[in-house]
Scaffold this active site. Structure first.
Site, PDB file in Angstrom:
ATOM      1  N   ASP A  37       0.802  -1.222   0.000  1.00  0.00           N
ATOM      2  CA  ASP A  37       0.000   0.000   0.000  1.00  0.00           C
ATOM      3  C   ASP A  37       0.839   1.278   0.000  1.00  0.00           C
ATOM      4  O   ASP A  37       1.993   1.265   0.410  1.00  0.00           O
ATOM      5  CB  ASP A  37      -0.895   0.022   1.252  1.00  0.00           C
ATOM      6  CG  ASP A  37      -2.123  -0.867   1.099  1.00  0.00           C
ATOM      7  OD1 ASP A  37      -2.131  -1.723   0.200  1.00  0.00           O
ATOM      8  OD2 ASP A  37      -3.064  -0.695   1.892  1.00  0.00           O
ATOM      9  N   HIS A 181       3.845  -2.644   3.049  1.00  0.00           N
ATOM     10  CA  HIS A 181       4.103  -1.292   2.522  1.00  0.00           C
ATOM     11  C   HIS A 181       5.480  -1.229   1.880  1.00  0.00           C
ATOM     12  O   HIS A 181       6.470  -1.598   2.533  1.00  0.00           O
ATOM     13  CB  HIS A 181       4.010  -0.259   3.650  1.00  0.00           C
ATOM     14  CG  HIS A 181       2.660  -0.222   4.304  1.00  0.00           C
ATOM     15  ND1 HIS A 181       2.330  -1.068   5.346  1.00  0.00           N
ATOM     16  CD2 HIS A 181       1.557   0.520   4.047  1.00  0.00           C
ATOM     17  CE1 HIS A 181       1.066  -0.826   5.702  1.00  0.00           C
ATOM     18  NE2 HIS A 181       0.576   0.126   4.938  1.00  0.00           N
TER      19      HIS A 181
HETATM   20 ZN   LIG Z   1      -2.595   3.274   3.106  1.00  0.00          ZN
END
Ligand SMILES: [Zn+2]
Length: 231
Positions: A37, A181
């Site tokens: 993300d 991430h």
């Molecule tokens: Zn996010």
């Protein structure tokens, strides 16, 4: 003997790898979808090198503002067979926005992704995984289901390579969708070891679409449903 040796040497021909990848059936084999993300993050290039090395696919839920500033990574993601999803333009909490504001966040991000990679994202992951009826309705307008995750790597909080590996392997089960991430350096550093372990345990690293293919998701649907939600 010589012929046998040649046959063995030619067996893992690259030409065989790509079609096999497309045909992964997650109802029959072990699959995990790693999702990244907020990117493309600044370590996306290293991550893409690792994914390529291990012939692994991933899904990137991209932020429009970073697609705009790092378009070459996005182009490469698409070219190398990864899935691109929409994660808003600037990461606001959609439950605090009006429908037109959500619409604008999604549209601007789709536009940047299209411009960078020539593809249209088909999946939406709202920032923080926060959504409500308005979010679902706007997602439906764009023809997108809302994709959350079955488990998180907690990488943004631990920022520790060993902890990220341990937590990721703990939540990576059959058809898991794992939240990570690519702006966390330790995640990208841990990735070769995480992928090797998952592949050793028989997992195919696939796109989210490969996992939700059999769920009959409609635009605006949420998957997986958060605990306590009725189907
Ligand atoms: Zn996010």
């Amino acid at each position: 003997m010589a012929i046998a040796a040649v046959t063995v040497a030619l067996a893992p021909a690259p030409a065989l790898a790509a079609p096999a990848e497309e045909e992964v059936d997650c109802t029959k084999v072990k699959c995990v979808a790693l999702t990244f993300d907020d990117g493309p993050g600044k370590y996306a290039g290293t991550l893409l090198d690792t994914l390529k090395k291990y012939d692994a696919k991933a899904t990137f839920f991209l932020e429009g503002q970073y697609v705009k500033s790092r378009p070459s990574y996005v182009k490469r993601m698409a070219a190398e067979g990864h899935e691109l999803g929409n994660h808003s333009y600037k990461h606001p909490d959609f439950t605090k926005l009006t429908a037109p504001a959500i619409r604008s966040e999604i549209q601007r991000t789709n536009d940047e992704i299209k411009k960078a990679a020539g593809v249209e994202p088909k999946l939406l992951r709202p920032p923080y995984g926060m959504s409500d009826l308005t979010t679902s309705e706007v997602a439906a307008e764009f023809g997108m289901p809302i994709i959350l995750w079955t488990g998180g790597s907690a990488d943004w909080s631990s920022k520790n390579e060993e902890a990220i590996k341990k937590q990721t392997l703990k939540v990576a089960k059959q058809n898991s969708i794992v939240l990570m991430h690519d702006w966390v350096k330790q995640t990208v550093d841990a990735m070769p070891s995480i992928i090797r372990t998952l592949q050793k345990n028989g997992y195919h690293l696939v796109k989210v679409s490969d996992i939700v293919k059999h769920e009959n998701l409609k635009a605006g649907d949420t998957f997986p449903l958060p605990e306590g939600w009725d189907k």
